[in-house]
Scaffold this active site. Sequence first.
Site, short mmCIF file in Angstrom:
data_model
loop_
_atom_site.label_atom_id
_atom_site.label_comp_id
_atom_site.label_asym_id
_atom_site.label_seq_id
_atom_site.Cartn_x
_atom_site.Cartn_y
_atom_site.Cartn_z
N HIS A 19 3.13 -8.41 11.50
CA HIS A 19 1.77 -8.75 10.78
C HIS A 19 2.38 -7.56 9.29
CE1 HIS A 19 -2.11 -10.12 10.47
NE2 HIS A 19 -2.21 -10.95 11.10
N GLY A 99 -12.66 6.98 -2.15
CA GLY A 99 -11.29 7.40 -1.76
C GLY A 99 -11.21 8.18 -2.54
N PRO A 105 0.29 7.99 1.61
CA PRO A 105 1.76 8.01 2.94
C PRO A 105 1.31 7.43 4.34
CG PRO A 105 2.33 9.13 1.44
CD PRO A 105 1.43 9.35 1.59
N GLY A 108 -2.07 5.22 3.97
CA GLY A 108 -1.97 3.74 3.67
C GLY A 108 -3.78 3.08 2.69
#
Length: 234
Positions: A19, A99, A105, A108
């Site tokens: 997905h 943010g 990493p 995400g």
Amino acid sequence: MRGRLKVEEIDMAGHHGSHPRQGSVDVVPFVPVRSVEKDEALNIARRYGKFLGGLGVPVYYYEDAATKPSRQNLVDIRKGQYEALPEKMRDEEWRQDEGPFAFIPKSGVTVTGVRFPLVAYNVNLRTDDLEIAKAIAKRMRFSTGGLRFCRAIGLALEDRGLVQVSMNLTNFEKTPIPVVYDLVKSLADSYGVGIADAELVGPLPLAALEEVIRHSLRVRHFDMNQIIETHLLG
């Protein structure tokens, strides 16, 4: 908070799946129901976005909370998925709403906002030919000439030896579930493939079932007030 736990538990650098996704907490929609006004939902979405951004996760607002037209559609924001983030996070066009403006990493990015109730509806086909599911999905989704409020992809269900046409109906009032099923079945028939079963994933509005009753039971006059629970909850 559940979102915080997933940020801590899931390392996107080692995540693989079918997905589309670009974050350990990929998308968090807030959907106004019953007496909740859109402005109230928007306030909640922005509070959540600030909270998650404060944890060091880049956050984008989408749909009714979008800060620019190019971020209204989740598909557009997800383009390239997680793997595209290192490059996207160096492009000012993709500067985050909350943010850090950086590729993180482990987490995400997260997308949050306010939208109309979405119906996640999947139809499973009696074949293991993924190309058939992909071809049907292409005919279904609006971006490639299909139904106006339908997003669709083809997926393999390896544990069942089937393939799936996985769909999101972004406006069930204008693209009803029975219309979607009938078209998938017609397209599957053209490939000589049967329908195994279908799935409704997650919650859906009671009103989404109104057209199912009208269509499948051929009820000429039907009103949602005929449902007992409607009176009890009202």
